[in-house]
Design a protein around this motif. Structure first.
Motif, PDB file in Angstrom:
ATOM      1  N   ASN A 286       2.952  -0.951 -12.603  1.00  0.00           N
ATOM      2  CA  ASN A 286       3.383   0.075 -11.644  1.00  0.00           C
ATOM      3  C   ASN A 286       4.468   0.965 -12.249  1.00  0.00           C
ATOM      4  O   ASN A 286       4.455   2.184 -12.067  1.00  0.00           O
ATOM      5  CB  ASN A 286       3.907  -0.575 -10.362  1.00  0.00           C
ATOM      6  CG  ASN A 286       2.789  -1.052  -9.459  1.00  0.00           C
ATOM      7  OD1 ASN A 286       1.617  -0.805  -9.722  1.00  0.00           O
ATOM      8  ND2 ASN A 286       3.148  -1.756  -8.398  1.00  0.00           N
TER       9      ASN A 286
ATOM     10  N   TYR B  17       3.041   4.583 -12.144  1.00  0.00           N
ATOM     11  CA  TYR B  17       3.599   5.432 -11.075  1.00  0.00           C
ATOM     12  C   TYR B  17       5.008   5.895 -11.393  1.00  0.00           C
ATOM     13  O   TYR B  17       5.428   6.953 -10.956  1.00  0.00           O
ATOM     14  CB  TYR B  17       3.581   4.689  -9.743  1.00  0.00           C
ATOM     15  CG  TYR B  17       2.199   4.244  -9.337  1.00  0.00           C
ATOM     16  CD1 TYR B  17       1.252   5.191  -8.935  1.00  0.00           C
ATOM     17  CD2 TYR B  17       1.826   2.907  -9.383  1.00  0.00           C
ATOM     18  CE1 TYR B  17      -0.035   4.797  -8.575  1.00  0.00           C
ATOM     19  CE2 TYR B  17       0.556   2.509  -9.015  1.00  0.00           C
ATOM     20  CZ  TYR B  17      -0.377   3.455  -8.610  1.00  0.00           C
ATOM     21  OH  TYR B  17      -1.629   3.061  -8.271  1.00  0.00           O
TER      22      TYR B  17
ATOM     23  N   ASP C 251      12.526   2.289 -13.011  1.00  0.00           N
ATOM     24  CA  ASP C 251      12.056   3.573 -13.552  1.00  0.00           C
ATOM     25  C   ASP C 251      12.790   4.709 -12.856  1.00  0.00           C
ATOM     26  O   ASP C 251      13.452   4.509 -11.836  1.00  0.00           O
ATOM     27  CB  ASP C 251      10.527   3.707 -13.370  1.00  0.00           C
ATOM     28  CG  ASP C 251      10.107   3.746 -11.899  1.00  0.00           C
ATOM     29  OD1 ASP C 251      10.519   4.690 -11.187  1.00  0.00           O
ATOM     30  OD2 ASP C 251       9.362   2.830 -11.463  1.00  0.00           O
TER      31      ASP C 251
ATOM     32  N   ILE D 117       9.347   5.687  -4.002  1.00  0.00           N
ATOM     33  CA  ILE D 117       8.340   5.392  -2.981  1.00  0.00           C
ATOM     34  C   ILE D 117       8.891   5.839  -1.626  1.00  0.00           C
ATOM     35  O   ILE D 117       9.950   5.372  -1.200  1.00  0.00           O
ATOM     36  CB  ILE D 117       8.027   3.885  -2.941  1.00  0.00           C
ATOM     37  CG1 ILE D 117       7.571   3.399  -4.327  1.00  0.00           C
ATOM     38  CG2 ILE D 117       6.959   3.580  -1.890  1.00  0.00           C
ATOM     39  CD1 ILE D 117       7.392   1.901  -4.438  1.00  0.00           C
TER      40      ILE D 117
ATOM     41  N   ALA E  14       3.477   0.980   0.993  1.00  0.00           N
ATOM     42  CA  ALA E  14       3.177   0.608  -0.396  1.00  0.00           C
ATOM     43  C   ALA E  14       2.960  -0.893  -0.516  1.00  0.00           C
ATOM     44  O   ALA E  14       2.180  -1.365  -1.343  1.00  0.00           O
ATOM     45  CB  ALA E  14       4.306   1.053  -1.316  1.00  0.00           C
TER      46      ALA E  14
ATOM     47  N   THR F  22      -3.288   2.151  -1.847  1.00  0.00           N
ATOM     48  CA  THR F  22      -3.041   2.677  -3.181  1.00  0.00           C
ATOM     49  C   THR F  22      -3.040   4.193  -3.130  1.00  0.00           C
ATOM     50  O   THR F  22      -3.789   4.792  -2.358  1.00  0.00           O
ATOM     51  CB  THR F  22      -4.104   2.187  -4.194  1.00  0.00           C
ATOM     52  OG1 THR F  22      -3.832   2.780  -5.461  1.00  0.00           O
ATOM     53  CG2 THR F  22      -5.513   2.578  -3.750  1.00  0.00           C
ATOM     54  N   SER F  23      -2.165   4.806  -3.924  1.00  0.00           N
ATOM     55  CA  SER F  23      -2.179   6.262  -4.011  1.00  0.00           C
ATOM     56  C   SER F  23      -2.944   6.669  -5.264  1.00  0.00           C
ATOM     57  O   SER F  23      -3.164   7.827  -5.523  1.00  0.00           O
ATOM     58  CB  SER F  23      -0.756   6.810  -4.066  1.00  0.00           C
ATOM     59  OG  SER F  23      -0.118   6.370  -5.248  1.00  0.00           O
TER      60      SER F  23
ATOM     61  N   GLY G 279      -6.098   2.011  -7.913  1.00  0.00           N
ATOM     62  CA  GLY G 279      -6.011   0.549  -7.940  1.00  0.00           C
ATOM     63  C   GLY G 279      -6.613  -0.064  -6.697  1.00  0.00           C
ATOM     64  O   GLY G 279      -7.306   0.600  -5.921  1.00  0.00           O
ATOM     65  N   MET G 280      -6.330  -1.353  -6.509  1.00  0.00           N
ATOM     66  CA  MET G 280      -6.814  -2.024  -5.305  1.00  0.00           C
ATOM     67  C   MET G 280      -5.698  -2.155  -4.282  1.00  0.00           C
ATOM     68  O   MET G 280      -5.884  -2.706  -3.217  1.00  0.00           O
ATOM     69  CB  MET G 280      -7.364  -3.395  -5.666  1.00  0.00           C
ATOM     70  CG  MET G 280      -8.682  -3.302  -6.416  1.00  0.00           C
ATOM     71  SD  MET G 280      -9.422  -4.907  -6.681  1.00  0.00           S
ATOM     72  CE  MET G 280      -8.252  -5.594  -7.798  1.00  0.00           C
ATOM     73  N   GLY G 281      -4.509  -1.697  -4.662  1.00  0.00           N
ATOM     74  CA  GLY G 281      -3.387  -1.779  -3.745  1.00  0.00           C
ATOM     75  C   GLY G 281      -2.931  -3.204  -3.493  1.00  0.00           C
ATOM     76  O   GLY G 281      -2.409  -3.539  -2.437  1.00  0.00           O
ATOM     77  N   LEU G 282      -3.113  -4.057  -4.499  1.00  0.00           N
ATOM     78  CA  LEU G 282      -2.726  -5.463  -4.338  1.00  0.00           C
ATOM     79  C   LEU G 282      -1.457  -5.802  -5.111  1.00  0.00           C
ATOM     80  O   LEU G 282      -0.856  -6.853  -4.909  1.00  0.00           O
ATOM     81  CB  LEU G 282      -3.854  -6.375  -4.835  1.00  0.00           C
ATOM     82  CG  LEU G 282      -5.076  -6.483  -3.938  1.00  0.00           C
ATOM     83  CD1 LEU G 282      -6.133  -7.343  -4.604  1.00  0.00           C
ATOM     84  CD2 LEU G 282      -4.694  -7.070  -2.594  1.00  0.00           C
ATOM     85  N   GLY G 283      -1.063  -4.921  -6.017  1.00  0.00           N
ATOM     86  CA  GLY G 283       0.030  -5.237  -6.939  1.00  0.00           C
ATOM     87  C   GLY G 283       1.344  -5.587  -6.262  1.00  0.00           C
ATOM     88  O   GLY G 283       1.867  -6.682  -6.441  1.00  0.00           O
ATOM     89  N   LEU G 284       1.858  -4.673  -5.456  1.00  0.00           N
ATOM     90  CA  LEU G 284       3.179  -4.891  -4.854  1.00  0.00           C
ATOM     91  C   LEU G 284       3.175  -6.056  -3.861  1.00  0.00           C
ATOM     92  O   LEU G 284       3.989  -6.969  -3.945  1.00  0.00           O
ATOM     93  CB  LEU G 284       3.642  -3.632  -4.129  1.00  0.00           C
ATOM     94  CG  LEU G 284       4.438  -2.581  -4.922  1.00  0.00           C
ATOM     95  CD1 LEU G 284       4.922  -1.497  -3.978  1.00  0.00           C
ATOM     96  CD2 LEU G 284       5.620  -3.211  -5.638  1.00  0.00           C
TER      97      LEU G 284
ATOM     98  N   SER H 259      -4.376  -7.964 -11.165  1.00  0.00           N
ATOM     99  CA  SER H 259      -5.298  -7.154 -10.373  1.00  0.00           C
ATOM    100  C   SER H 259      -6.107  -6.205 -11.259  1.00  0.00           C
ATOM    101  O   SER H 259      -7.262  -5.915 -10.974  1.00  0.00           O
ATOM    102  CB  SER H 259      -4.538  -6.369  -9.303  1.00  0.00           C
ATOM    103  OG  SER H 259      -3.691  -5.408  -9.895  1.00  0.00           O
TER     104      SER H 259
END
Ligand code: ATP
Ligand code: MG
Lengths: 279, 132, 121
Positions: free
Chosen positions: B48, B52, B77, B82, B88, B94-95, B98-103, C57
Motif C-alpha cells: 500500500n 498508494y 509515506d 486517506i 478504506a 479498493t480505489s 486490488g481486492m480491498g483486503l489489505g488494510l 492478497s
C-alpha cells in the motif's frame, strides 16, 4: 532534598553506602546460598538501593505507589521475575528486599524516622512478593499450554485419513492449538481427510465455531477435506442460532460414519479390505 | 535489536521489508503462525505504501512489555493520505485494482493496529504483534 | 527481471516457486503461463507453493487469476503444497480462493489433473 518523615536518614545512608551494601549483600547471599554470584548480586543491590534512596528522598517518598517509585518497581519486577524463573522460593526472593532494613539499622544510627522507612520497605517487600507470584502464574500457564499440546491426540485411522477426537470444553485458545496441530498432521502424514469428532464436546461458543470453520477452510487451501462428526443437538442449535454457515461441509452423526465417508471418497472398498484381513 | 529503517520504493523493497520483519519475528520468538501473520500484514502494508503512498519507508523493531516480546512495524509515506479511513478498512473496498483486503486483513492479523492519516498529509500505519 | 521457470511434463505445466516472490515476477508468470498453455496445448497447470512462506492478497489474487485464465484456455489449475501457517493466515486475511483446486503435494496435484485421477475426489 529530604522529605519530612525520613529526617536526614537518606543522607546518612548515602554516606555509609558501601558498608550498607556489604551487610545487605551478606544477608541476601546467605539466603540464596551461592546460586547467584557476589558480583551480580552487588550490582543488583546497588542499583536497587540507589533507586530506593532516590525515591524516598522525593516529596512522595512515603507513597510506594507514586510515580517517584517507578524505577524501584521496575527493578523489583525484574528481580522477582529473575528469582522466580531461577527457581528461588517466595521467601528467598522477598528476603532480598526485607534484609535492607537490618542493613540500614546496623550501618547507620537510626532514630524514630526509621519507622517510616521500615514501612516503605515492607510495602516494597509485599510488592516483590506479588510480582513473584504473577511470574509463577505465567510459568504455570505456559506449562499448561504445553500440556494441552501434548494432550491433543491426532490419530491416523487409515492411510490418508486422520482423526481428531475432541473431549472436554473447547475454549478459543485450546481450539487454536488443536487446529494448528491437526493441519500440521495432514502435511506430516500426507492425509487428504481429517475427521474432527466433537462427540465429547459439551458446547461450543461463537469463537470456537469460527475456529472450526476457519480450520476447515484452511485445510481446503492445503488440499484436504474435513468431516465433522458427533455434533450434539445443542451444538447444532448453537451453530444455527449463530447463523454460522457450515455450507457444504460434510457432517456425520458418528466417527464411524465419517470414516466410511472418507474411505468411500478415497475409493477404498471396505468389504474387500475386510476379507483381505480375514475379518 | 535496534530499529531498522528500510526504504520502500520498488517491488524488491517489499520483499526486503518482509524479510526484515520475519527476522525480527523469529528473534522475538513468535510462533510460526504468528510470524506468518505478521509478515503477511507487513507485505500488505508495504505494498500500500508503494502503490498508494507513492513510496515511503518502514521501521521494524523489537519491543517488550514485561516478559513479553513483540515486533513493531511502522509504514510511512508522504502520499495523498486517506480521506475516509473507515471505508478504506472495509473488506472489499479498493480505489485501485486490488481486492480491498489489505488494510482490513492486516488489522485482523496483528495485535495492535493504528492509522494516522489526513488528506494531502501522507499515511502512517503502525502494527504490533506479541509473542504468545 | 528474473522469471519463474515453467516446466512441461506430459500434458501438464509445472511451476515450482522457489524464490521470494516479487510482484513483478507474479505478473510476468501470469502472462508467461497463458502463452505456454496456448503454445503447448497443456490441459493442466500445477503451481507448487511448498517453498512459499507467505501468500498475501496480491499473490492470492494472482493464483485466482491464473486459475480463471487457464480455465478459459481449457486447462485446469491446481495449487499444491500450501503450508498450514500460510493457509491459516490466508483465511484470517479473508481469502478463501474459492474455485481453485488444491492438493497436498505435486504428486497428488498431478493425479488430480490426470483424466482418471480426478474422479476420486
Ligand atoms: N498508504 C496509503 N495511502 C493512500 N491510500 C491508501 C494507502 N493505503 C491504503 N489506501 C487506500 O485504502 C484502500 C484500501 O486498501 P487495501 O489495502 O485494503 O486494499 P487494496 O490495496 O486496494 O487491495 P488489496 O490490498 O486487497 O490488493 C486502497 O484502495 C487505497 O484507496
Ligand atoms: Mg492493499
Amino acid at each position: 532534598m529530604t522529605s519530612e518523615p525520613f529526617g536526614d536518614l537518606i543522607d546518612r545512608c548515602r554516606a555509609a553506602e558501601d558498608d550498607l551494601v556489604r551487610r545487605w549483600r551478606a544477608d541476601v547471599a546467605a539466603s540464596l546460598r551461592g546460586r547467584i554470584s557476589e558480583l551480580e548480586l552487588d550490582k543488583e543491590l546497588r542499583e536497587l538501593l540507589d533507586a530506593v534512596l532516590s525515591a524516598v528522598a522525593t516529596a512522595d517518598g512515603a507513597d510506594t505507589r507514586s510515580a517517584a517509585y517507578g524505577e524501584v518497581r521496575a527493578l523489583l519486577v525484574d528481580l522477582s521475575r529473575a528469582r522466580a524463573l531461577q527457581g528461588f522460593s517466595p521467601r528467598e526472593t522477598a528476603i532480598s528486599v526485607f534484609a535492607l532494613k537490618r542493613a540500614v539499622r546496623e550501618s547507620v544510627e537510626v532514630g524514630p524516622e526509621f519507622t517510616a522507612f521500615s514501612d516503605v520497605i515492607d510495602e516494597l517487600g509485599l510488592f516483590t512478593f506479588e510480582s513473584y507470584a504473577k511470574t509463577r502464574e505465567e510459568v504455570i500457564a505456559n506449562q499448561a499450554e504445553q500440556l494441552l499440546e501434548l494432550a491433543t491426540p491426532v490419530v491416523k485411522l487409515w492411510h490418508g485419513v486422520v482423526a481428531l477426537p475432541l473431549v472436554g470444553t473447547l475454549d478459543s485458545a485450546r481450539a487454536q492449538v488443536v487446529m494448528e496441530k491437526l493441519l500440521q498432521t495432514l502435511v506430516d502424514t500426507g492425509s487428504e481427510y481429517a475427521i474432527i469428532d466433537i462427540t465429547g464436546v459439551p458446547a461450543v461458543d461463537t469463537q470456537v465455531a469460527q475456529h472450526l470453520l476457519k480450520t476447515i477452510v484452511a485445510a481446503r487451501l492445503m488440499g484436504a477435506e474435513c468431516i465433522i462428526s458427533g455434533i450434539r443437538p445443542q451444538i447444532a442449535q448453537t451453530i444455527v442460532a449463530l447463523g454460522i454457515e457450515f455450507g457444504d461441509i460434510a457432517t456425520k452423526a458418528t466417527l464411524a460414519d465419517a470414516l466410511l465417508l472418507a474411505l468411500g471418497r478415497i475409493g477404498v472398498d471396505v468389504t474387500a479390505e475386510m476379507s483381505k484381513r480375514g475379518l | 535489536m535496534t530499529a531498522q529503517e528500510l526504504p520502500i520504493s520498488g517491488d524488491a523493497d517489499v520483499v526486503r521489508v518482509r524479510q526484515a520483519v520475519r527476522a525480527a519475528a523469529v528473534e522475538a520468538k513468535l510462533s510460526l503462525v504468528d510470524q506468518t501473520k505478521l509478515v503477511t500484514a507487513a507485505s500488505e502494508l508495504a505494498r500500500n505504501t508503494l502503490t498508494y503512498g507513492g513510496g515511503g519507508g518502514a521501521v521494524v523493531e523489537q519491543v517488550t512489555k514485561g516478559l513479553r516480546k513483540g515486533v513493531k512495524a511502522v509504514f510511512h509515506d508522504k502520499g495523498p493520505g486517506i480521506a475516509d479511513v473507515a471505508q478504506a478498512l472495509t473488506d472489499g473496498f479498493t480505489s485501485g485494482s486490488g481486492m480491498g483486503l489489505g488494510l482490513g486483513g492486516a488489522r485482523r492479523l496483528v495485535d495492535e493496529f493504528a492509522i494516522e492519516t489526513a488528506p494531502g498529509d501522507g499515511t502512517t500505519v503502525t502494527v504490533v504483534k506479541w509473542a504468545r | 527481471m528474473e522469471r519463474l521457470p515453467i516446466l512441461k511434463i506430459g500434458q501438464m505445466l509445472l511451476v515450482s516457486i522457489q524464490v521470494d516472490l516479487r510482484d513483478d515476477m507474479v505478473v510476468a508468470l501470469q502472462e508467461d503461463l497463458a502463452e505456454r498453455i496456448v503454445e503447448t496445448g497443456a490441459r493442466g497447470v500445477v503451481i507448487d507453493i511448498t517453498a512459499l512462506d507467505i501468500v498475501d492478497s496480491f499473490t492470492g489474487r494472482m493464483l485466482a487469476t491464473i486459475a480463471a485464465l487457464s480455465r478459459v484456455l481449457d486447462a485446469e489449475t491446481v495449487v499444491v503444497g500450501m503450508r498450514p501457517a500460510v493457509a491459516i493466515t490466508l483465511v484470517e486475511l479473508g481469502l478463501s480462493l474459492d474455485g481453485i483446486k488444491t492438493a497436498l503435494d505435486v504428486e497428488r496435484g498431478i493425479r488430480l489433473l490426470s483424466p482418471a485421477g480426478g474422479a476420486a475426489r
